[in-house]
Design a protein around this motif. Sequence first.
Motif, PDB file in Angstrom:
ATOM      1  N   ARG A 150       0.827  -1.218   0.000  1.00 21.07           N
ATOM      2  CA  ARG A 150       0.000   0.000   0.000  1.00 21.07           C
ATOM      3  C   ARG A 150       0.853   1.257   0.000  1.00 21.07           C
ATOM      4  NH1 ARG A 150      -5.251  -0.461   3.658  1.00 21.07           N
ATOM      5  NH2 ARG A 150      -4.885   1.771   3.524  1.00 21.07           N
ATOM      6  N   LYS A 151       1.947   1.219   0.756  1.00 23.06           N
ATOM      7  CA  LYS A 151       2.840   2.382   0.775  1.00 23.06           C
ATOM      8  C   LYS A 151       3.435   2.619  -0.610  1.00 23.06           C
ATOM      9  CE  LYS A 151       4.278   2.319   5.588  1.00 23.06           C
ATOM     10  NZ  LYS A 151       5.387   2.070   6.523  1.00 23.06           N
ATOM     11  N   ARG A 152       3.931   1.545  -1.243  1.00 22.39           N
ATOM     12  CA  ARG A 152       4.573   1.680  -2.552  1.00 22.39           C
ATOM     13  C   ARG A 152       3.550   2.051  -3.625  1.00 22.39           C
ATOM     14  NH1 ARG A 152       5.635   3.068  -6.541  1.00 22.39           N
ATOM     15  NH2 ARG A 152       7.242   2.457  -8.041  1.00 22.39           N
ATOM     16  N   ALA A 153       2.353   1.469  -3.539  1.00 20.00           N
ATOM     17  CA  ALA A 153       1.310   1.737  -4.528  1.00 20.00           C
ATOM     18  C   ALA A 153       0.616   3.075  -4.294  1.00 20.00           C
ATOM     19  CB  ALA A 153       0.277   0.608  -4.530  1.00 20.00           C
ATOM     20  N   ARG A 154       0.825   3.626  -3.109  1.00 19.06           N
ATOM     21  CA  ARG A 154       0.116   4.844  -2.697  1.00 19.06           C
ATOM     22  C   ARG A 154      -1.383   4.680  -2.878  1.00 19.06           C
ATOM     23  NH1 ARG A 154       3.468   8.705  -6.042  1.00 19.06           N
ATOM     24  NH2 ARG A 154       5.531   7.997  -5.469  1.00 19.06           N
ATOM     25  N   GLY A 155      -1.868   3.534  -2.409  1.00 19.82           N
ATOM     26  CA  GLY A 155      -3.288   3.227  -2.513  1.00 19.82           C
ATOM     27  C   GLY A 155      -3.517   1.733  -2.423  1.00 19.82           C
ATOM     28  N   ARG A 156      -4.636   1.303  -2.935  1.00 24.60           N
ATOM     29  CA  ARG A 156      -5.028  -0.103  -2.829  1.00 24.60           C
ATOM     30  C   ARG A 156      -4.065  -1.018  -3.572  1.00 24.60           C
ATOM     31  NH1 ARG A 156     -11.150  -0.976  -4.383  1.00 24.60           N
ATOM     32  NH2 ARG A 156     -10.580  -3.097  -3.794  1.00 24.60           N
ATOM     33  N   ALA A 157      -3.859  -2.162  -2.981  1.00 32.05           N
ATOM     34  CA  ALA A 157      -3.075  -3.235  -3.601  1.00 32.05           C
ATOM     35  C   ALA A 157      -3.643  -4.538  -3.075  1.00 32.05           C
ATOM     36  CB  ALA A 157      -1.603  -3.098  -3.255  1.00 32.05           C
ATOM     37  N   THR A 158      -3.508  -5.581  -3.856  1.00 30.21           N
ATOM     38  CA  THR A 158      -4.062  -6.871  -3.443  1.00 30.21           C
ATOM     39  C   THR A 158      -3.071  -7.996  -3.716  1.00 30.21           C
ATOM     40  OG1 THR A 158      -6.035  -8.279  -3.577  1.00 30.21           O
ATOM     41  CG2 THR A 158      -5.232  -7.340  -5.644  1.00 30.21           C
ATOM     42  N   THR A 159      -3.156  -9.020  -2.902  1.00 29.03           N
ATOM     43  CA  THR A 159      -2.308 -10.198  -3.057  1.00 29.03           C
ATOM     44  C   THR A 159      -2.762 -10.993  -4.276  1.00 29.03           C
ATOM     45  OG1 THR A 159      -2.313 -10.357  -0.640  1.00 29.03           O
ATOM     46  CG2 THR A 159      -1.395 -12.224  -1.857  1.00 29.03           C
ATOM     47  N   VAL A 160      -1.805 -11.394  -5.130  1.00 28.94           N
ATOM     48  CA  VAL A 160      -2.162 -12.252  -6.256  1.00 28.94           C
ATOM     49  C   VAL A 160      -1.465 -13.604  -6.188  1.00 28.94           C
ATOM     50  CG1 VAL A 160      -2.826 -10.397  -7.815  1.00 28.94           C
ATOM     51  CG2 VAL A 160      -0.465 -11.184  -7.796  1.00 28.94           C
ATOM     52  N   SER A 182      11.206  -6.723  -6.208  1.00 31.65           N
ATOM     53  CA  SER A 182      11.142  -6.291  -7.602  1.00 31.65           C
ATOM     54  C   SER A 182       9.818  -5.590  -7.850  1.00 31.65           C
ATOM     55  CB  SER A 182      11.317  -7.471  -8.556  1.00 31.65           C
ATOM     56  OG  SER A 182      10.248  -8.380  -8.410  1.00 31.65           O
ATOM     57  N   ILE A 183       9.836  -4.745  -8.894  1.00 29.48           N
ATOM     58  CA  ILE A 183       8.652  -3.973  -9.247  1.00 29.48           C
ATOM     59  C   ILE A 183       8.441  -4.070 -10.750  1.00 29.48           C
ATOM     60  CG2 ILE A 183       7.676  -1.636  -9.358  1.00 29.48           C
ATOM     61  CD1 ILE A 183       9.233  -1.016  -6.797  1.00 29.48           C
ATOM     62  N   GLY A 184       7.181  -4.326 -11.135  1.00 31.02           N
ATOM     63  CA  GLY A 184       6.791  -4.313 -12.537  1.00 31.02           C
ATOM     64  C   GLY A 184       5.937  -3.087 -12.816  1.00 31.02           C
ATOM     65  N   ARG A 185       5.151  -3.140 -13.882  1.00 32.16           N
ATOM     66  CA  ARG A 185       4.286  -2.012 -14.219  1.00 32.16           C
ATOM     67  C   ARG A 185       3.239  -1.775 -13.134  1.00 32.16           C
ATOM     68  NH1 ARG A 185      -0.376  -0.317 -16.062  1.00 32.16           N
ATOM     69  NH2 ARG A 185      -1.404  -2.317 -16.165  1.00 32.16           N
ATOM     70  N   SER A 186       2.602  -2.865 -12.699  1.00 32.90           N
ATOM     71  CA  SER A 186       1.567  -2.751 -11.671  1.00 32.90           C
ATOM     72  C   SER A 186       1.813  -3.683 -10.485  1.00 32.90           C
ATOM     73  CB  SER A 186       0.192  -3.067 -12.275  1.00 32.90           C
ATOM     74  OG  SER A 186       0.165  -4.403 -12.749  1.00 32.90           O
ATOM     75  N   ALA A 208      -1.162  -3.309  -7.763  1.00 36.95           N
ATOM     76  CA  ALA A 208      -1.896  -2.089  -7.440  1.00 36.95           C
ATOM     77  C   ALA A 208      -3.239  -2.151  -8.144  1.00 36.95           C
ATOM     78  CB  ALA A 208      -1.102  -0.872  -7.898  1.00 36.95           C
ATOM     79  N   ILE A 209      -4.292  -1.734  -7.462  1.00 33.29           N
ATOM     80  CA  ILE A 209      -5.619  -1.720  -8.061  1.00 33.29           C
ATOM     81  C   ILE A 209      -6.267  -0.360  -7.823  1.00 33.29           C
ATOM     82  CG2 ILE A 209      -5.995  -4.217  -7.970  1.00 33.29           C
ATOM     83  CD1 ILE A 209      -7.652  -3.792  -5.433  1.00 33.29           C
ATOM     84  N   ASP A 210      -7.220  -0.032  -8.718  1.00 34.16           N
ATOM     85  CA  ASP A 210      -7.938   1.233  -8.558  1.00 34.16           C
ATOM     86  C   ASP A 210      -9.190   0.998  -7.705  1.00 34.16           C
ATOM     87  OD1 ASP A 210      -9.895   0.106 -10.235  1.00 34.16           O
ATOM     88  OD2 ASP A 210      -9.225   1.218 -12.001  1.00 34.16           O
ATOM     89  N   GLU A 211     -10.007   2.017  -7.581  1.00 32.39           N
ATOM     90  CA  GLU A 211     -11.204   1.919  -6.734  1.00 32.39           C
ATOM     91  C   GLU A 211     -12.233   0.925  -7.263  1.00 32.39           C
ATOM     92  OE1 GLU A 211     -11.400   3.112  -3.673  1.00 32.39           O
ATOM     93  OE2 GLU A 211      -9.362   3.816  -4.035  1.00 32.39           O
ATOM     94  N   SER A 212     -12.127   0.585  -8.550  1.00 32.54           N
ATOM     95  CA  SER A 212     -13.038  -0.404  -9.148  1.00 32.54           C
ATOM     96  C   SER A 212     -12.488  -1.820  -9.058  1.00 32.54           C
ATOM     97  CB  SER A 212     -13.283  -0.059 -10.621  1.00 32.54           C
ATOM     98  OG  SER A 212     -13.857   1.211 -10.738  1.00 32.54           O
ATOM     99  N   ARG A 248      -3.890  -1.228 -11.910  1.00 34.84           N
ATOM    100  CA  ARG A 248      -3.429   0.091 -12.327  1.00 34.84           C
ATOM    101  C   ARG A 248      -1.909   0.135 -12.232  1.00 34.84           C
ATOM    102  NH1 ARG A 248      -1.765   3.113  -7.908  1.00 34.84           N
ATOM    103  NH2 ARG A 248      -2.551   2.363  -5.913  1.00 34.84           N
ATOM    104  N   ALA A 249      -1.313   1.060 -12.937  1.00 35.85           N
ATOM    105  CA  ALA A 249       0.140   1.210 -12.908  1.00 35.85           C
ATOM    106  C   ALA A 249       0.579   1.747 -11.551  1.00 35.85           C
ATOM    107  CB  ALA A 249       0.595   2.149 -14.018  1.00 35.85           C
ATOM    108  N   LEU A 250       1.745   1.299 -11.120  1.00 36.67           N
ATOM    109  CA  LEU A 250       2.338   1.854  -9.903  1.00 36.67           C
ATOM    110  C   LEU A 250       2.810   3.270 -10.187  1.00 36.67           C
ATOM    111  CD1 LEU A 250       4.475  -1.224  -8.791  1.00 36.67           C
ATOM    112  CD2 LEU A 250       2.538  -0.230  -7.532  1.00 36.67           C
ATOM    113  N   PRO A 251       2.674   4.167  -9.220  1.00 39.76           N
ATOM    114  CA  PRO A 251       3.184   5.519  -9.426  1.00 39.76           C
ATOM    115  C   PRO A 251       4.708   5.503  -9.448  1.00 39.76           C
ATOM    116  CG  PRO A 251       2.368   5.266  -7.190  1.00 39.76           C
ATOM    117  CD  PRO A 251       2.049   4.000  -7.909  1.00 39.76           C
ATOM    118  N   PRO A 252       5.305   6.479 -10.121  1.00 43.38           N
ATOM    119  CA  PRO A 252       6.776   6.529 -10.137  1.00 43.38           C
ATOM    120  C   PRO A 252       7.316   6.810  -8.736  1.00 43.38           C
ATOM    121  CG  PRO A 252       5.820   8.454 -11.243  1.00 43.38           C
ATOM    122  CD  PRO A 252       4.680   7.548 -10.865  1.00 43.38           C
ATOM    123  N   LEU A 253       8.554   6.366  -8.495  1.00 41.82           N
ATOM    124  CA  LEU A 253       9.210   6.672  -7.229  1.00 41.82           C
ATOM    125  C   LEU A 253       9.551   8.154  -7.203  1.00 41.82           C
ATOM    126  CD1 LEU A 253      11.610   3.620  -6.878  1.00 41.82           C
ATOM    127  CD2 LEU A 253       9.589   4.128  -5.488  1.00 41.82           C
TER     128      LEU A 253
END
Length: 135
Positions: free
Chosen positions: A52-62, A87-91, A121-125, A129-134
């Motif tokens: 959540r900190k890295r995504a600056r919002g919702r994230a879910t376990t896959v 590691s970090i990918g697009r989302s 990272a996921i949006d409100e729906s 969604r893409a992770l925000p840049p560092l």
Amino acid sequence: MTLTEEEESLPRPRGILSLQTIAMPRDANPHGDIFGGWLVSQMDLAASVAARKRARGRATTVAIDAMVFLRAVSVGDLVAFYTDIQSIGRSSMKILVEVWSVSDQLETRTKLTEGLFTFVAIDESGRTRALPPLN
């Protein structure tokens, strides 16, 4: 305060402290050993804090890519969960979670388990969604 040579040679957790709790009787078998499922759920919570900190919002376990139990957790143990984004990918992000028991005197730590969790990272729906840049 400086560390002695002996203290510097002791294994230390990787990452940052994301969660800390005490293992309670309700989460144990009749012999006082904590259920592995409880430990995995706590690890997922710790990884979620980092995600959540890295995504600056919702994230879910896959996925849980790897899991290794090294020692049993007993009722009353103080359990610390350390997270390190591997590691970090697009989302997505892979987050290593190390679990350590901590003595009451905070002088010794014992590694209990580790696992590699994948989050997106996921949006409100609930869509990826893409992770925000560092920064």
